[in-house]
Design a protein around this motif. Structure first.
Motif, PDB file in Angstrom:
ATOM      1  N   ASP A   1     -15.431  42.682 -57.747  1.00 19.08           N
ATOM      2  CA  ASP A   1     -14.994  43.806 -57.060  1.00 19.08           C
ATOM      3  C   ASP A   1     -13.570  43.448 -56.327  1.00 19.08           C
ATOM      4  N   ARG A   2     -13.259  42.409 -56.664  1.00 21.36           N
ATOM      5  CA  ARG A   2     -11.916  41.664 -56.117  1.00 21.36           C
ATOM      6  C   ARG A   2     -10.678  42.799 -56.615  1.00 21.36           C
ATOM      7  N   VAL A   3      -9.746  43.120 -55.647  1.00 18.37           N
ATOM      8  CA  VAL A   3      -8.550  44.106 -56.218  1.00 18.37           C
ATOM      9  C   VAL A   3      -7.536  42.885 -56.134  1.00 18.37           C
ATOM     10  N   GLU A   4      -6.723  42.984 -57.462  1.00 17.06           N
ATOM     11  CA  GLU A   4      -5.762  42.172 -57.645  1.00 17.06           C
ATOM     12  C   GLU A   4      -4.370  42.324 -56.863  1.00 17.06           C
TER      13      GLU A   4
ATOM     14  N   HIS B   1     -21.305  42.314 -47.595  1.00 16.14           N
ATOM     15  CA  HIS B   1     -22.709  42.180 -48.123  1.00 16.14           C
ATOM     16  C   HIS B   1     -22.921  42.514 -49.503  1.00 16.14           C
ATOM     17  N   ASP B   2     -21.996  43.577 -49.676  1.00 13.59           N
ATOM     18  CA  ASP B   2     -21.987  44.097 -51.269  1.00 13.59           C
ATOM     19  C   ASP B   2     -20.747  43.792 -51.953  1.00 13.59           C
ATOM     20  N   PHE B   3     -20.056  42.587 -51.588  1.00 12.27           N
ATOM     21  CA  PHE B   3     -18.791  42.447 -52.401  1.00 12.27           C
ATOM     22  C   PHE B   3     -18.942  41.203 -53.179  1.00 12.27           C
ATOM     23  N   ASN B   4     -18.860  41.218 -54.596  1.00 12.55           N
ATOM     24  CA  ASN B   4     -18.597  40.221 -55.396  1.00 12.55           C
ATOM     25  C   ASN B   4     -17.310  40.030 -55.920  1.00 12.55           C
ATOM     26  N   PRO B   5     -16.689  38.737 -55.462  1.00  9.68           N
ATOM     27  CA  PRO B   5     -15.219  38.772 -55.908  1.00  9.68           C
ATOM     28  C   PRO B   5     -14.989  38.446 -57.368  1.00  9.68           C
TER      29      PRO B   5
END
Length: 926
Positions: A667-670, A660-664
């Motif tokens: 916020d995405r981890v490589e 719900h609070d994730f924006n790819p």
């Protein structure tokens, strides 16, 4: 004071736990319709390589049944997958609309007085009825979620379709494959029409079994002349049509004397006949080859005419006497052998099954009723040796369910013999799934006779043949082209409305009609010729399609039906099969493996299932079964499928709720920053992508189902999601560990929704709508995920597969401790793990064992020799479970001695206290 509950990042999503599929699916389908999702998909994939699954037309009569649902869902799964995997895959549904069932439905309704109206008027009523049935079935197919060009289907009564069918007939006639002849065909007295092999089904029937003698009147210097040939038959009503007795030229025949009477029978059947006819003893007088008996004359037992002995390769020692009763008007073998000897094609039975005046003494009797008086007549003249009754498998009309007969009539045929070699070659060039389908159709084509394509009915496409004054049929390029064009413009009803002269090209002349007077054929074509012409009338006629189709997919009964008729017309017209591949499925049976029957009360109706459970449950059932064999369906089976659906849905809900609070984008981890269990889960996801796509490619949908179901319920729900909860809920929003898990979950939910979309089409769309920042408006407008490369992951997989084995052992030990009341929840536990060298080294290299085992404390000790008595021992490891020291943290529920170490948050552990202090300055806010 901070309310700690509000500092937890609990799941939030609009994706509900309950699907409420019966209520929500129709709303979603309305949305698809208003947005014309089919057109959007076609536009998106335009320019890609074509994949054509050509729809075999269901018959337009009545509600759909489970066989329909199984068939259409399988097709939809394939087409949806292909359109998401690099192909342009239009799907044009079709309907078969001609034939007897519609005629019968109208006449049985009581509203139509067939005999009081013209053929053309009756045909118009048939057309209206068929179109209403199409609307009815289309609505039900749409409710299944089947995506296609539903408002522009192909229908066999369409003008353009009929026009192309005429061209198929004309091309076959031009090549010499069409002829008219009088020969025995399957005839249904109940339908008053010839039938094709595909319209025959077999049921048990009780029939008389008689042994009859034929007195020799001319032994041709081979027999003395006082012998009697014995024949056997289960159709006494055909005795009046007997013209010969067939014997095999290579078999041995014996003349045996029984109680002073000499009989001729096959030597190989003597022992059987001795018991059957209750001979106390017999004496062999003479033995000779069947070839020596050719042209011996016998007397017909009822009429004053001779029955000649002829040679036939069809005679066997399987049953009877080896001397075969031969009536060329009532049997295919009889007809063939009779033609060699110039025998008449005598058929003393009319269209309705009543004997005619060509059977003196029995005229006016229905053929089955005639059995008894014919038997009595044979007995009265001393020709009946034995009468008994047998129950055997017998041909029946598949529509009326009543017995059929072989009856010689003047019919139109397609000569299979003339191009059988091409047909067999074409079969070998097709890909068959399952493989046995090739053998099945090959044997059918190899053994089949010519195809009777004419029917004595009103509702169908007329045979486009004219007759001259001399009675000769006229089929020319000019007449075929003209009739085809007329049908394209006006429809085939004009054949029954216009005068013959109006149907011919203007100024048409023929040597067969010097006075210019013509008549026309009033028989219609076999409905299998209708549907079998669809490769020309649809694949060639429609822009954007192509012939041959990539795939035909139907039930296994279509080897003798649509697969067969399509092959015959396709090879006749183009020299090639109209399909590159054939995929067949079995029949839908009840939970006990029985055929569904209203009388038994075991029918599962698709409409009812969708009202109670939803279409996606039916679709998941189709994907879960081995559909290439017969499949079972029942309320109990669907209940199990519903439970599987619930687990899959809950997996999606958990994934969505924690994004719900994730924006790819931010916020995405490589990949290079992912490690341990997170990287392992992406590798497992990659394996799922590969395995699922392989399953789709091989049409192995049960593999797709099991792969996705197991990944959702075992590797995600029971493992990864379970251990991820603490991090997702307890750490602050931007904690690296939390974002790493969300990165994995985001990629997982995106890829899973795509992978499952061809099967759970409604649910996948619903999931897609709830994925944060999903690009396409519908998952249907996306492509299948590609497998990703993570470099050398073999050591990673080996490590984590070994860890999963250890974890399984630990969970068993925790369960035992729980049963022994040592602990309650697993977070109340402290573990001491005594490991051998290999396991110790592996566990030492893994961070966060407490979170992976979901306990409060893990102590790792090298060496199994240090284990204590209370430990539970497994291979390579011993697990000692005890209650963890300390108090329970009010926020994370971990039991730890650090609770109370923070003055402002005395009920929290150190970690939670720091999180609250740093990220929640005011009550419940970040």
């Amino acid at each position: 004071m901070v309310e700690y509950k509000r500092t937890l990042l609990m799941p939030k999503t609009n994706f509900p736990m309950r699907g409420n599929l019966p209520q929500n699916e129709p709303k979603r389908q309305e949305k698809w319709s208003s947005e014309d999702i089919y057109a959007q998909v076609q536009k998106r994939t335009e320019g890609r390589p074509l994949f054509i699954l050509h729809d075999g037309p269901p018959y337009a009569n009545g509600d759909i049944h489970m066989g329909h649902a199984l068939n259409k869902i399988l097709k939809d799964i394939i087409v949806r997958y292909k359109s998401m995997s690099g192909y342009h895959a239009p799907y044009v549904p079709g309907w078969d609309t001609h034939g007897l069932p519609i005629e019968t439905a109208l006449t049985k309704s009581g509203k139509v007085k067939r005999k009081e109206m013209s053929v053309a008027a009756f045909r118009k009523l048939c057309e209206e009825y068929a179109l209403k049935q199409i609307d009815r079935q289309r609505e039900q197919f749409l409710r299944l979620g089947v995506r296609g060009d539903w408002w522009n289907p192909y229908i066999t009564l369409d003008k353009a379709y009929e026009a192309q069918q005429i061209k198929v007939f004309g091309e076959m006639a031009k090549k010499g494959y069409i002829y008219k002849g009088k020969k025995p065909v399957y005839w249904s007295p109940s339908s008053e029409s010839a039938l094709a092999e595909a319209e025959i089904e077999y049921h048990d029937k009780r029939s008389p079994s008689i042994y009859v003698t034929f007195d020799v009147v001319d032994g041709k210097d081979v027999l003395a002349g006082d012998e009697k040939f014995i024949i056997w038959t289960t159709t006494p009503w055909t005795i009046p049509a007997n013209l010969a007795i067939s014997v095999h030229p290579e078999l041995d025949y014996s003349v045996v004397k029984v109680n002073g009477v000499k009989y001729v029978v096959a030597t190989g059947l003597l022992e059987t006949l001795e018991k059957e006819l209750e001979w106390e003893r017999y004496e062999t007088v003479q033995t000779l080859k069947g070839s020596q008996l050719e042209f011996v004359q016998t007397k017909h037992p009822i009429y004053d005419r001779h029955s000649v002995v002829i040679l036939g390769e069809h005679v066997t020692l399987d049953a009877g006497t080896g001397c075969v009763h031969t009536a060329p008007g009532h049997g295919e073998d009889d007809y063939i052998v009779g033609q060699k000897y110039g025998l008449d094609v005598l058929c003393p039975v009319d269209d309705k099954g009543y004997l005619t005046d060509e059977a003196p003494g029995f005229e006016g009797l229905f053929y089955d009723v005639a059995n008894k008086p014919i038997g009595e007549k044979l007995e009265s003249v001393g020709a009946l040796l034995k009468l008994s009754f047998i129950t055997h498998s017998y041909a029946h009309d598949w529509r009326t369910k009543k017995p059929v007969i072989y009856r010689a009539t003047s019919q139109w045929f397609a000569s299979i013999e003339n191009f059988r070699g091409e047909l067999l070659q074409a079969i070998e060039e097709v890909e068959w799934i399952p493989k046995w389908g090739e053998t099945r159709l090959f044997n059918m084509v190899r053994d089949r006779g010519d195809w009777c394509i004419s029917r004595q009915r009103a509702w169908g496409v007329p045979i486009p043949v004219f007759y001259g004054e001399d009675g000769q049929p006229i089929i020319t390029d000019e007449t075929i082209e003209h009739v085809s064009n007329l049908f394209r413009e006006h429809g085939s009803n004009i054949w029954f409305e216009w005068e013959t002269s109006e149907l011919l090209p203007q100024g048409f002349t023929s040597i067969h009609s010097p006075n210019g007077t013509f008549t026309r054929e009033m028989d219609i074509m076999d409905v299998w010729f209708d549907s079998g012409s669809s490769h020309q009338a649809v694949l060639e006629e429609r822009e954007g399609l192509q012939r041959p189709a990539d795939l035909y997919l139907e039930g296994s009964d279509q080897y003798r039906g649509w697969f067969n008729s399509s092959l015959s017309t396709g090879v006749a017209v183009t020299g090639k099969a109209p399909y590159k591949g054939i995929l067949s499925h079995g029949f839908a049976l009840d939970g006990q493996g029985r055929k569904m029957s209203k009388s038994i009360g075991n029918v599962v109706v698709p409409n009812d299932v969708m009202k109670q459970l939803g279409a996606d449950i039916l679709r998941l059932w189709v994907a879960s079964v081995d559909y290439q064999a017969d499949v079972r369906v029942s309320d109990e089976i669907l209940k199990q499928v519903s439970e599987s659906y619930r687990k899959i849905r809950n997996t999606f809900r958990f994934l969505l709720g924690n994004l719900h609070d994730f924006n790819p984008a931010t916020d995405r981890v490589e990949d290079e920053d992912l490690h341990g269990v997170n990287l392992f889960m992406l590798v497992k996801l990659n394996e799922v992508v590969e395995k699922v796509k392989k399953g789709y490619e091989e049409y192995n949908f049960s593999s797709v189902y099991h792969t996705l179901h197991n990944f959702c319920t075992i590797e995600l729900s029971s493992f990864y999601m379970d251990l991820a909860k603490d991090t997702l809920y307890i750490e602050h929003a931007n904690h690296p560990s939390r974002r790493a898990i969300q990165t994995v979950m985001y990629e997982t939910v995106v890829k899973l929704s795509k992978l499952i979309s061809p099967i759970l089409s409604h649910t996948a769309d619903e999931v897609w709508e709830n994925i944060p920042n999903a690009v396409e408006g519908s998952v249907q407008l996306s492509d299948m995920p590609e497998a990703r490369s993570f470099g050398d992951v073999e050591s990673l997989k080996a490590t984590w597969n070994q860890f999963m084995s250890i974890r399984s052992d630990v969970l068993k030990a925790l369960e035992q401790a729980r049963n022994e009341k040592i602990i309650g929840k697993s977070l109340a536990a402290s573990l001491t793990l005594y490991a051998d060298d290999d396991n110790y080294e592996l566990l030492q290299g893994i961070d966060g064992l407490e979170k992976l085992f979901i306990v409060s404390k893990v102590n790792l000790v090298k060496g199994l020799n240090k284990k204590v008595e209370q430990a539970v021992t497994f291979e390579g490891i011993a697990v000692f479970v005890e209650a963890a020291d300390g108090e329970t943290c009010e926020r994370c529920w971990t039991v730890t001695t650090t609770v109370g170490s923070h003055a402002e948050h005395p009920t929290l552990c150190t970690s939670c206290a720091e999180t609250v202090q740093n990220y929640y300055q005011e009550e419940g806010t970040e």
